[in-house]
Design an enzyme around this catalytic site. Structure first.
Site, short mmCIF file in Angstrom:
data_model
loop_
_atom_site.label_atom_id
_atom_site.label_comp_id
_atom_site.label_asym_id
_atom_site.label_seq_id
_atom_site.Cartn_x
_atom_site.Cartn_y
_atom_site.Cartn_z
N PRO A 2 0.81 -1.21 0.00
CA PRO A 2 0.00 0.00 0.00
C PRO A 2 0.85 1.27 0.00
CG PRO A 2 -0.57 -1.47 1.81
CD PRO A 2 0.73 -1.90 1.28
N GLU A 3 0.47 2.17 -0.86
CA GLU A 3 1.08 3.49 -0.90
C GLU A 3 0.03 4.49 -0.41
OE1 GLU A 3 3.00 4.14 -4.74
OE2 GLU A 3 3.10 1.99 -5.08
#
Length: 270
Positions: A2-3
């Site tokens: 996840p960014e």
DNA sequence: AGTGGCCCCTGGCGGC
DNA sequence: TGCCGCCAGGGGCCAC
């Protein structure tokens, strides 16, 4: 995995479900996820804590509790699941937070994620650079921090410079700005910096609108609380090796930059 | 200062 | 079908 857009999506969903709820109990099945305190302290301190607010800084989720802050970094494969009360823990569920009507499970196939329980979150969060979707991230500020001798890709991935960008959104932003990932910062012109600044904000906002990017098919694939993301359908270069560039139709190339798989168009990005 | 290598883990995929 | 090596959205540490 996840960014910023993925973490932001998860934050919004957790905020809806958890704000005002009280942690009744905690079960730890794999203690190496927990940092800064022992697992017994973690369990003891979290009991009776009420979730006041959930926010995000870079790729960190911040749970503001009655007396503590719980910081969560999902790293490559961390995710949260809402489960029915009294359901048993499935494979890869490492922590159960028991609430009145449901269980919040922390699930992490690769076990790289980290959860901190602290009184003062600044110890961890102060290391982070500017928040790219904040008002502070002006073109002027971007040009000010855009210094050093590294490649532009390495710079954009550096969380102490800009907080929240990861491999996907960096490749996408560099494509929009028509800058090759290996280009050195010192060789970036003013007008390119302006394009890149705009591109960073654009790709992140689009990622949030699409509720994140879900690539691959495995159990470590990104999933927010409710569903898969949709942004994978709109990627321009990432995960598109050998597919035609949307501008020039030449094949997208995959190379290695800053130890990360890097996708770009050699014709459009100089 | 910056980069490359290695590590933390598990699983999916392609090649043989 | 099985085994094997490589790859993965992150980041910390260490040597050069």
């Amino acid at each position: 995995m996840p960014e910023l857009p993925e973490v932001e999506t998860i934050k919004r969903q957790l905020q809806k479900r958890l704000r005002g709820e009280t942690i009744l109990d905690v079960k730890v099945f794999f203690e190496k996820i927990i940092f800064s305190v022992s697992d017994s302290t973690f369990i003891k301190d979290l009991k009776k804590q009420r979730v006041q607010e959930i926010s995000r800084r870079g790729k960190y989720l911040i749970f503001k509790l009655t007396d503590y802050y719980m910081l969560v970094h999902l790293r490559m494969s961390g995710k949260f699941l809402i489960k029915e009360k009294d359901s048993i823990n499935q494979k890869h569920e490492h922590i159960h937070f028991i609430f009145n009507n449901f269980i919040l499970a922390y699930h992490d196939v690769r076990k790289f994620g980290r959860i901190y329980l602290v009184k003062d979150p600044s110890i961890i969060l102060d290391k982070l650079g500017i928040e790219p979707l904040s008002e502070k991230f002006t073109l002027l500020e971007f040009k000010k921090i855009l210094k050093g001798t590294k490649s532009i890709k390495a710079f954009l991935l550096d969380q102490s410079e800009i907080a929240g960008l990861g491999n996907i959104y960096v490749d996408e932003a560099l494509f929009l700005a028509k800058i090759a990932p290996k280009r050195l910062i010192s060789a970036i012109y003013d007008d390119e910096a302006a394009l890149l600044h705009h591109a960073i904000i654009k790709v992140l906002k689009k990622g949030i609108d699409n509720m994140g990017t879900s690539l691959g098919k495995g159990k470590s694939n990104y999933k927010n609380i409710e569903s898969l993301g949709k942004n994978q359908n709109e990627l321009l270069v990432f995960n598109r090796e050998n597919e035609p560039c949307i501008n020039c139709k030449n094949p997208i190339k995959k190379i290695r930059v800053a130890q990360r798989g890097t996708h770009y168009c050699p014709f459009c990005q100089k």
